[in-house]
Write a protein that holds these residues in place. Structure first.
Motif, PDB file in Angstrom:
ATOM      1  N   THR A 172       0.778  -0.785   0.098  1.00  0.00           N
ATOM      2  CA  THR A 172      -0.176   0.216   0.386  1.00  0.00           C
ATOM      3  C   THR A 172       0.256   1.300  -0.336  1.00  0.00           C
ATOM      4  OG1 THR A 172      -1.873  -1.096   1.401  1.00  0.00           O
ATOM      5  CG2 THR A 172      -1.293   0.976   1.493  1.00  0.00           C
ATOM      6  N   ALA A 173       1.628   1.304   1.144  1.00  0.00           N
ATOM      7  CA  ALA A 173       2.250   2.346   1.149  1.00  0.00           C
ATOM      8  C   ALA A 173       3.812   2.580   0.030  1.00  0.00           C
ATOM      9  CB  ALA A 173       3.909   2.224   2.350  1.00  0.00           C
ATOM     10  N   ALA A 174       3.999   1.311  -0.689  1.00  0.00           N
ATOM     11  CA  ALA A 174       4.911   1.767  -1.955  1.00  0.00           C
ATOM     12  C   ALA A 174       4.377   2.075  -3.540  1.00  0.00           C
ATOM     13  CB  ALA A 174       5.550   0.489  -2.358  1.00  0.00           C
ATOM     14  N   LEU A 175       2.876   1.549  -3.185  1.00  0.00           N
ATOM     15  CA  LEU A 175       1.940   2.211  -4.490  1.00  0.00           C
ATOM     16  C   LEU A 175       1.752   3.726  -4.059  1.00  0.00           C
ATOM     17  CD1 LEU A 175      -0.554  -1.426  -4.438  1.00  0.00           C
ATOM     18  CD2 LEU A 175       1.223   0.238  -6.481  1.00  0.00           C
ATOM     19  N   MET A 176       1.305   3.895  -3.238  1.00  0.00           N
ATOM     20  CA  MET A 176       1.326   5.540  -2.690  1.00  0.00           C
ATOM     21  C   MET A 176       2.360   6.221  -2.844  1.00  0.00           C
ATOM     22  SD  MET A 176      -1.364   5.259   0.958  1.00  0.00           S
ATOM     23  CE  MET A 176      -2.666   4.984   0.521  1.00  0.00           C
ATOM     24  N   LEU A 177       3.901   5.693  -2.952  1.00  0.00           N
ATOM     25  CA  LEU A 177       5.053   6.334  -3.411  1.00  0.00           C
ATOM     26  C   LEU A 177       5.200   6.435  -4.791  1.00  0.00           C
ATOM     27  CD1 LEU A 177       6.896   5.815  -0.236  1.00  0.00           C
ATOM     28  CD2 LEU A 177       6.024   7.592  -0.404  1.00  0.00           C
ATOM     29  N   GLY A 178       4.271   5.199  -5.604  1.00  0.00           N
ATOM     30  CA  GLY A 178       5.342   5.618  -7.083  1.00  0.00           C
ATOM     31  C   GLY A 178       5.323   4.543  -7.523  1.00  0.00           C
ATOM     32  N   LEU A 179       5.618   2.953  -6.688  1.00  0.00           N
ATOM     33  CA  LEU A 179       6.044   1.895  -7.206  1.00  0.00           C
ATOM     34  C   LEU A 179       5.731   1.358  -8.509  1.00  0.00           C
ATOM     35  CD1 LEU A 179       8.017   2.665  -5.360  1.00  0.00           C
ATOM     36  CD2 LEU A 179       8.801   0.210  -4.933  1.00  0.00           C
ATOM     37  N   LYS A 180       6.003   0.820  -8.828  1.00  0.00           N
ATOM     38  CA  LYS A 180       5.056  -0.377  -9.795  1.00  0.00           C
ATOM     39  C   LYS A 180       4.338  -1.159  -8.878  1.00  0.00           C
ATOM     40  CE  LYS A 180       7.347   0.483 -14.422  1.00  0.00           C
ATOM     41  NZ  LYS A 180       8.379   0.203 -15.171  1.00  0.00           N
ATOM     42  N   ARG A 181       3.418  -1.925  -9.589  1.00  0.00           N
ATOM     43  CA  ARG A 181       2.625  -3.165  -8.972  1.00  0.00           C
ATOM     44  C   ARG A 181       3.660  -4.441  -8.737  1.00  0.00           C
ATOM     45  NH1 ARG A 181      -2.899  -2.872 -12.286  1.00  0.00           N
ATOM     46  NH2 ARG A 181      -4.157  -2.064 -10.775  1.00  0.00           N
ATOM     47  N   GLU A 182       4.388  -4.493  -9.633  1.00  0.00           N
ATOM     48  CA  GLU A 182       5.428  -5.574  -9.022  1.00  0.00           C
ATOM     49  C   GLU A 182       7.018  -4.696  -8.239  1.00  0.00           C
ATOM     50  OE1 GLU A 182       8.232  -8.973 -11.948  1.00  0.00           O
ATOM     51  OE2 GLU A 182       6.617  -8.047 -12.796  1.00  0.00           O
ATOM     52  N   ALA A 183       7.200  -3.868  -8.539  1.00  0.00           N
ATOM     53  CA  ALA A 183       8.058  -3.240  -7.730  1.00  0.00           C
ATOM     54  C   ALA A 183       7.925  -3.348  -6.175  1.00  0.00           C
ATOM     55  CB  ALA A 183       8.526  -2.516  -8.401  1.00  0.00           C
ATOM     56  N   ALA A 184       5.897  -2.895  -6.274  1.00  0.00           N
ATOM     57  CA  ALA A 184       5.975  -2.770  -4.416  1.00  0.00           C
ATOM     58  C   ALA A 184       5.563  -3.922  -3.983  1.00  0.00           C
ATOM     59  CB  ALA A 184       4.345  -2.033  -4.593  1.00  0.00           C
ATOM     60  N   ALA A 185       5.684  -5.255  -4.848  1.00  0.00           N
ATOM     61  CA  ALA A 185       5.495  -6.588  -3.799  1.00  0.00           C
ATOM     62  C   ALA A 185       6.729  -7.053  -3.822  1.00  0.00           C
ATOM     63  CB  ALA A 185       5.073  -7.509  -4.510  1.00  0.00           C
TER      64      ALA A 185
END
Length: 266
Positions: A172-185
């Motif tokens: 959730t935090a990673a997506l809010m900060l602009g990371l791609k979905r796979e990168a966030a995972a």
């Protein structure tokens, strides 16, 4: 523990450790539905070891590259994308460690009830939906930066509250900060390594100091099954998340939270 209980709990732990759906919410369901007693610290350590082995083996090449680059950054002053990613993961781990020591008694005493888990499962599930809808989908894990890594680490500290989901809140935090979905995972999964290792070591310390009985057959089966489930989960999740998004997991979390609330309060 009988064999069926070992199989169910190990598979649940392996699958839910890395999916954004909260392992704690799922681990209370069998106990509530079947009247099972607590599985005990020894089994918790075993299934966490299985999950840890899965993420380490899956990311073995990345981990080797990061470790080599991290050591080079310390002893030779050479910095690279891999060394920066290693430092960011270390930085992101610190908030959870600090909060774990500060709030351990509070969480264990007041926040482990099924009511809390049901509510947090829904709330943080909806927050994941908002993050996924707002996601800019721009950055890879190698473009995270130390500020974003620290913020993701602070979010990870919230996962000490049962029902939050460590993987869910960090994605959730990673997506809010602009990371791609796979990168966030991927960043979330790599962050899990020091956290799971630390948790396993602390639980092992408690087992040794308190002299818990050990059922080695159940533990061995738990390690194997949680490893298989966790490895499959990581592999398929990373294959489909860019196309599928987080909405199916949000729907599942909300439905699970509502079911838990009904089961508990009605």
């Amino acid at each position: 523990m009988d064999t069926l209980q070992v199989i169910i709990l190990a598979l649940i732990q392996g699958l839910t450790e890395f999916l954004p759906i909260s392992s704690s919410a799922h681990l209370i369901l069998p106990a509530q539905l079947f009247g099972w007693e607590d599985q005990g610290l020894s089994f918790d350590v075993a299934v966490h070891i299985g999950s840890l082995l899965a993420v380490v083996i899956y990311f073995r090449k990345e981990i080797a590259a990061m470790l080599t680059a991290w050591l080079a950054s310390i002893f030779k002053g050479r910095h690279s994308d891999d060394s920066k990613l290693a430092w960011w993961i270390i930085l992101a781990t610190i908030p959870a460690v600090v909060m774990g020591f500060i709030t351990k008694d509070l969480v264990e005493t007041h926040l482990r009830g099924p009511g809390v888990i049901a509510i947090t499962t829904v709330i943080f599930g909806l927050l994941l939906w908002v993050a996924d809808r707002m996601a800019k989908d721009e950055l890879t894990e190698y473009q995270t930066g130390w500020r974003k890594a620290l913020l993701i680490g602070i979010a990870q500290a919230l996962a000490l509250i049962p029902g939050t989901s460590r993987s869910g809140i960090t994605m959730t935090a990673a997506l809010m900060l602009g990371l791609k979905r796979e990168a966030a995972a991927r960043f979330s999964f790599l962050m899990s390594i020091p956290v799971i290792l630390g948790a396993a070591l602390l639980m092992t310390k408690d087992i040794v100091s308190e002299g818990h009985a050990v059922d080695w057959q159940a533990l061995g089966l738990g390690v194997v099954l949680s490893f298989i489930a966790a490895y499959a989960c990581i592999y398929y999740f990373l294959k489909i998340i860019s196309r599928m998004g987080m909405t199916p997991f949000v729907i599942y979390r909300v439905a699970l939270g509502v079911f838990l609330c009904g089961f508990i309060f009605l």
